[in-house]
Design an enzyme around this catalytic site. Structure first.
Site, mmCIF file in Angstrom:
data_model
loop_
_atom_site.group_PDB
_atom_site.id
_atom_site.type_symbol
_atom_site.label_atom_id
_atom_site.label_comp_id
_atom_site.label_asym_id
_atom_site.label_seq_id
_atom_site.Cartn_x
_atom_site.Cartn_y
_atom_site.Cartn_z
ATOM 1 N N ASP A 72 50.597 30.958 76.033
ATOM 2 C CA ASP A 72 51.373 31.550 77.128
ATOM 3 C C ASP A 72 50.955 31.050 78.509
ATOM 4 O O ASP A 72 51.486 31.531 79.519
ATOM 5 C CB ASP A 72 51.244 33.078 77.104
ATOM 6 C CG ASP A 72 52.124 33.720 76.048
ATOM 7 O OD1 ASP A 72 53.040 33.045 75.550
ATOM 8 O OD2 ASP A 72 51.897 34.894 75.712
ATOM 9 N N ARG A 97 45.817 36.855 75.993
ATOM 10 C CA ARG A 97 46.001 36.088 77.227
ATOM 11 C C ARG A 97 44.770 36.136 78.142
ATOM 12 O O ARG A 97 44.768 35.518 79.208
ATOM 13 C CB ARG A 97 47.233 36.604 77.984
ATOM 14 C CG ARG A 97 48.528 36.476 77.212
ATOM 15 C CD ARG A 97 49.740 36.648 78.101
ATOM 16 N NE ARG A 97 49.853 35.553 79.063
ATOM 17 C CZ ARG A 97 50.785 35.473 80.008
ATOM 18 N NH1 ARG A 97 51.694 36.446 80.105
ATOM 19 N NH2 ARG A 97 50.833 34.463 80.846
ATOM 20 N N HIS A 171 57.663 43.176 83.149
ATOM 21 C CA HIS A 171 57.051 42.726 84.407
ATOM 22 C C HIS A 171 58.083 42.893 85.526
ATOM 23 O O HIS A 171 59.292 42.759 85.291
ATOM 24 C CB HIS A 171 56.668 41.240 84.348
ATOM 25 C CG HIS A 171 55.341 40.947 83.741
ATOM 26 N ND1 HIS A 171 55.087 39.784 83.048
ATOM 27 C CD2 HIS A 171 54.170 41.645 83.741
ATOM 28 C CE1 HIS A 171 53.836 39.771 82.637
ATOM 29 N NE2 HIS A 171 53.261 40.894 83.053
ATOM 30 N N CYS A 265 58.490 33.045 85.796
ATOM 31 C CA CYS A 265 57.277 33.109 84.971
ATOM 32 C C CYS A 265 56.536 31.772 84.970
ATOM 33 O O CYS A 265 55.312 31.723 84.883
ATOM 34 C CB CYS A 265 57.617 33.512 83.543
ATOM 35 S SG CYS A 265 58.003 35.252 83.349
#
Length: 272
Positions: A72, A97, A171, A265
């Site tokens: 990610d 993450r 988010h 992102c």
């Protein structure tokens, strides 16, 4: 003077990480399904198209090296927040993450920042968006609301807390886009009632985006004040942007959408 003439682009500074190791190996948001195949080569091509669009618009793009085992890491926006010459590195909610924090902290240190760490979870520009002289701060799914005060102190800016209530918009940058210092676009159902009221007070000219566009992550967009780079499928939002005097620039990021991310992102902005 036409409305469009009042929109002024400014040169921006972005950090991006190639999706060399991108994969969907786990599910930590509603968009992720490890059973759905990911075409890494296509993801790289789509990501590179986004990078080239930024360069063609005149923006500075720096690259961070991807790290094997961190699929990610392409979602660079989550690495932290950089504004007022200060840097806060992310503290991730999920262990998968966590190591990304160190990678982005190293970038910050190499570029002369002191990388401040928070005691509570914060997921960088995923939940922390600069809008003029304030920092819009999401919470509800990832970033801990207790981190907002820590971040306000670290960057020297007032924070406006906004609670997210729909897990598809986990988010802030999936539910709201900052278009310029005075203008945002957002999807009202993604927020609780007090947060919607707060946004309407702060941004009376906000663009309210419908579900059909929000569900293709239309609001995971990046604006330089005039050009708005957004998912190509968000045609309704693109029309709203044109009507408001912005120039929408569509890009196809369907492979990266499989991980729950799109344009914003993939883009960590270094604010002055």
């Amino acid at each position: 003077m036409p409305l469009q003439a009042r929109r002024t682009p400014t040169i921006r500074h972005y950090v991006m990480t190639p999706p060399t190791f991108f994969a969907v190996e786990y599910a930590i948001n509603p968009w992720m399904d490890p059973a759905v195949p990911v075409d890494t080569h296509r993801a790289l091509d789509q990501w590179d198209t986004l990078r080239r669009i930024y360069k063609e618009l005149g923006h500075t793009v720096e690259l961070e090296e991807p790290v094997a085992g961190l699929p990610d890491m392409v979602y660079a926006a989550n690495g932290g927040v950089l504004v007022n010459g200060r840097a806060v590195v992310a503290r991730f909610a999920y262990s998968q993450r966590a190591a990304e924090s160190d990678a982005y902290a190293e970038w910050m240190v190499r570029h002369g920042y002191t990388a401040v760490r928070t005691d509570h979870v914060n997921e960088g520009q995923g939940d922390l968006l600069v809008a003029g002289r304030v920092l819009l701060a999401g919470h509800g799914f990832r970033t801990d609301v207790r981190a907002h005060a820590e971040i306000a102190a670290a960057v020297g800016m007032p924070v406006v807390s906004l609670r997210l209530v729909d897990p598809r918009f986990y988010h802030l940058d999936t539910a709201l886009a900052v278009l310029d210092d005075q203008t945002v676009a957002y999807h009202p159902p993604a927020f609780d009632t007090p947060s919607r009221d707060r946004l309407r007070t702060l941004f009376p000219d906000a663009i309210e985006v419908a579900a059909a566009d929000a569900q293709v992550l239309a609001l995971n967009a990046v604006s330089d004040g005039y050009h708005v780079v957004l998912p190509a499928a968000a045609t309704g939002f693109a029309a709203q942007l044109r009507a408001a005097g912005f120039d929408p620039v569509g890009v196809e990021l369907s492979e990266l959408l499989k991980g729950g991310g799109s344009v914003k992102c993939c883009t960590l902005e270094v604010h002055p």
